[in-house]
Design an enzyme around this catalytic site. Structure first.
Site, PDB file in Angstrom:
ATOM      1  N   GLU A  52       1.002  -1.101   0.413  1.00 40.12           N
ATOM      2  CA  GLU A  52      -0.114  -0.600   0.403  1.00 40.12           C
ATOM      3  C   GLU A  52       0.831   1.006  -0.052  1.00 40.12           C
ATOM      4  OE1 GLU A  52      -4.096  -2.268   2.290  1.00 40.12           O
ATOM      5  OE2 GLU A  52      -2.930  -0.260   3.572  1.00 40.12           O
ATOM      6  N   CYS A  92       3.658   8.828   1.171  1.00 34.66           N
ATOM      7  CA  CYS A  92       4.235   7.695   2.206  1.00 34.66           C
ATOM      8  C   CYS A  92       4.154   6.342   1.366  1.00 34.66           C
ATOM      9  CB  CYS A  92       3.239   7.104   3.190  1.00 34.66           C
ATOM     10  SG  CYS A  92       3.974   6.660   4.245  1.00 34.66           S
ATOM     11  N   CYS A 108       6.380  -7.105   6.679  1.00 35.88           N
ATOM     12  CA  CYS A 108       8.294  -6.207   8.355  1.00 35.88           C
ATOM     13  C   CYS A 108       7.933  -7.139   8.528  1.00 35.88           C
ATOM     14  CB  CYS A 108       7.327  -5.399   8.548  1.00 35.88           C
ATOM     15  SG  CYS A 108       8.880  -4.925   9.650  1.00 35.88           S
ATOM     16  N   CYS A 122       6.791  -5.315  15.569  1.00 38.79           N
ATOM     17  CA  CYS A 122       6.765  -3.871  16.956  1.00 38.79           C
ATOM     18  C   CYS A 122       4.884  -4.566  17.100  1.00 38.79           C
ATOM     19  CB  CYS A 122       6.799  -2.869  16.289  1.00 38.79           C
ATOM     20  SG  CYS A 122       8.102  -1.878  15.519  1.00 38.79           S
ATOM     21  N   CYS A 136       1.860  -2.730  15.470  1.00 34.25           N
ATOM     22  CA  CYS A 136       1.866  -2.177  14.353  1.00 34.25           C
ATOM     23  C   CYS A 136       1.129  -3.176  13.546  1.00 34.25           C
ATOM     24  CB  CYS A 136       3.194  -1.748  13.817  1.00 34.25           C
ATOM     25  SG  CYS A 136       2.957  -1.739  12.525  1.00 34.25           S
ATOM     26  N   CYS A 145      -0.613   5.477   9.897  1.00 31.62           N
ATOM     27  CA  CYS A 145       0.740   4.956  10.339  1.00 31.62           C
ATOM     28  C   CYS A 145       0.205   3.881  11.199  1.00 31.62           C
ATOM     29  CB  CYS A 145       1.619   5.935  12.088  1.00 31.62           C
ATOM     30  SG  CYS A 145       1.929   7.494  11.619  1.00 31.62           S
TER      31      CYS A 145
HETATM   32  N1  SAH Z   1       9.758   0.153   9.821  1.00 33.54           N
HETATM   33  C1  SAH Z   1       9.975   1.879   9.843  1.00 33.54           C
HETATM   34  C2  SAH Z   1       8.989   2.524   9.054  1.00 33.54           C
HETATM   35  C3  SAH Z   1       7.745   2.260   9.411  1.00 33.54           C
HETATM   36  S1  SAH Z   1       6.961   3.830   9.329  1.00 33.54           S
HETATM   37  C4  SAH Z   1      10.298   2.714  11.196  1.00 33.54           C
HETATM   38  O1  SAH Z   1       9.613   1.522  11.760  1.00 33.54           O
HETATM   39  O2  SAH Z   1      10.011   3.388  11.100  1.00 33.54           O
HETATM   40  C5  SAH Z   1       5.247   4.198  10.373  1.00 33.54           C
HETATM   41  C6  SAH Z   1       5.586   4.529  11.865  1.00 33.54           C
HETATM   42  O3  SAH Z   1       4.583   4.892  12.261  1.00 33.54           O
HETATM   43  C7  SAH Z   1       6.995   4.466  12.306  1.00 33.54           C
HETATM   44  O4  SAH Z   1       7.284   5.210  13.363  1.00 33.54           O
HETATM   45  C8  SAH Z   1       6.257   3.634  13.753  1.00 33.54           C
HETATM   46  O5  SAH Z   1       6.491   2.786  14.728  1.00 33.54           O
HETATM   47  C9  SAH Z   1       4.825   4.101  13.501  1.00 33.54           C
HETATM   48  N2  SAH Z   1       3.883   3.182  13.567  1.00 33.54           N
HETATM   49  C10 SAH Z   1       3.480   1.972  13.916  1.00 33.54           C
HETATM   50  N3  SAH Z   1       2.042   2.038  13.594  1.00 33.54           N
HETATM   51  C11 SAH Z   1       1.810   2.907  14.528  1.00 33.54           C
HETATM   52  C12 SAH Z   1       0.167   2.607  15.394  1.00 33.54           C
HETATM   53  N4  SAH Z   1      -0.371   1.577  14.983  1.00 33.54           N
HETATM   54  N5  SAH Z   1       0.034   4.184  15.246  1.00 33.54           N
HETATM   55  C13 SAH Z   1       0.919   5.216  14.844  1.00 33.54           C
HETATM   56  N6  SAH Z   1       2.419   4.944  14.730  1.00 33.54           N
HETATM   57  C14 SAH Z   1       2.464   3.439  14.549  1.00 33.54           C
END
Ligand code: SAH
Length: 363
Positions: free
Chosen positions: A96, A109, A116, A120, A123, A337
């Site tokens: 996406e 984005c 991935c 985490c 996410c 995000c």
């Molecule tokens: N893997 C990379 C790129 C992902 S960027 C990284 O970890 O930085 C996406 C951003 O959104 C990251 O900072 C991630 O931690 C954050 N993110 C992931 N899940 C989220 C959620 N449910 N709510 C808000 N932010 C989130």
């Protein structure tokens, strides 16, 4: 198609790659630059329309090369103007891409992997598991597609979609180089931002070979909490991450790190964490970006209240650091995000915690 003929993916070549391909075929290098320009500046993928390339070159390209771009299979506009595209790859998997408007500027984005491997827990992409890295063409193809669909090059590109960009280092570096190339999308250093969970060796490498801006997903200011929220912290803890970030900005006053910090109720949003964070980042040119947690089906967390987020932000501001709160956009179409899921055939072994990281081929 003759299986013996190697198929070169032109969408995966940067300017130099196009030049080398063309000179290798016995033609002058500038035809390679023109080919690159046709693909990216003009968005033309039909050899017949590349009228300034010699016919003999076009015939050779036709025989050995193709332009392998992801194919949009669905578009979803949200009420707030955010648009999400679902893109299908040659092997049927889906990633996406999201275009987020801010006035008349658009931030795109972009995803870097199918799924991935980092796991985490807050996410949604992590839930999908991990399948593979995107090719250069599949990464730049998202920008290619958005540029055509929007009628203009997006103002900013952020590698904040699905995947961990620094776990797909070579392809991501080449693709961001194409984004910044004058013959392609012409995005300056400040307009291309790579977000990483903290793959430390590749932060050092990135500084040597790339001109992108860096965002780091911090989410916690001590190792015990960060081990839980960003499990790669067990491999690259804060005492390794911070020196890498210091080195990234060292010697260049225009560089700074954007720290992303997802605000999760009762987990990392108290003022003691804010104070810890201030101490941790002291002396590093920084900007803090607070992201209220975006929920998804099955999520175990809740977003901090706006008051909590604002109290945290004010505490950090008091220290002199810039701190902003990211507006949540695209929530209705699961484009915010951490909500991107695509269609991933999981090849990691989710059940075996920690092993998934190995599947991504991390250094
Ligand atoms: N893997 C990379 C790129 C992902 S960027 C990284 O970890 O930085 C996406 C951003 O959104 C990251 O900072 C991630 O931690 C954050 N993110 C992931 N899940 C989220 C959620 N449910 N709510 C808000 N932010 C989130």
């Amino acid at each position: 198609m003759n299986a013996a003929v190697p198929r070169i993916d032109l969408a995966s070549l940067d300017r130099r790659g196009c030049e080398e391909l063309v000179t290798g075929m016995g033609f002058k290098g500038f035809h390679g630059r023109n080919l690159f320009k046709w693909l990216h500046k003009h968005g033309v993928v039909e050899y017949a329309a590349m009228t300034d390339l010699p016919k003999a070159l076009r015939d050779q390209l036709y025989a050995v090369a193709r332009v392998c771009l992801p194919r949009p299979v669905a578009t979803q506009p949200d009420a707030d103007g955010t648009r999400k595209w679902v893109l299908e790859l040659a092997d049927g998997q889906r990633v996406e891409t999201v275009a987020i408007p801010d006035g008349d500027r658009i931030t795109l984005c972009v995803s870097s992997q199918v799924g991935c491997a980092l796991d985490c827990p807050f996410c949604a992409t992590a839930r999908q598991g991990f399948n593979r890295n995107l090719t250069v063409g599949e990464i730049i193809g998202q920008v290619w597609h958005a540029t055509r669909a929007l009628g203009a090059v997006p103002r900013n590109v952020v590698l904040m979609g699905m995947g961990e960009p620094l776990a797909n280092f070579d392809a991501v570096v080449t693709a961001t180089g194409i984004m910044q190339d004058d013959l392609a999308y012409m995005l300056s250093r400040h307009r291309v931002t790579l977000s990483t969970s903290g793959i430390v060796p590749n932060i050092y490498r990135l500084r040597e070979v790339s001109e992108v801006s860096l965002a780091v997903s911090l989410h916690a200011a001590d190792n015990a909490l960060r081990d839980r929220l960003v499990p790669i912290n067990r491999k690259y803890p804060l005492e390794m991450l911070l020196p890498a970030c210091r080195a990234f900005v060292a010697g260049d006053r225009r560089r700074r790190i954007t720290w992303e910090y997802v605000m999760i109720e009762g987990v990392n949003d108290d003022l003691a964490q804010a104070d810890r964070l201030i101490r941790l980042l002291e002396g590093i040119p920084s900007k803090l970006n607070l992201i209220p947690f975006n929920a998804f089906p099955g999520a175990r967390f809740r977003a901090s209240s706006p008051e909590r987020v604002e109290a945290f932000r004010r505490r950090v501001l008091r220290s002199g650091m810039i701190a902003t709160t990211r507006k949540t956009r695209g929530g209705e179409i699961a484009a915010a995000c951490g909500q991107l899921v695509g269609r991933v055939r999981d090849r990691s072994r989710r059940a075996v915690r920690g092993r998934a990281v190995v599947a991504a081929g991390l250094p």
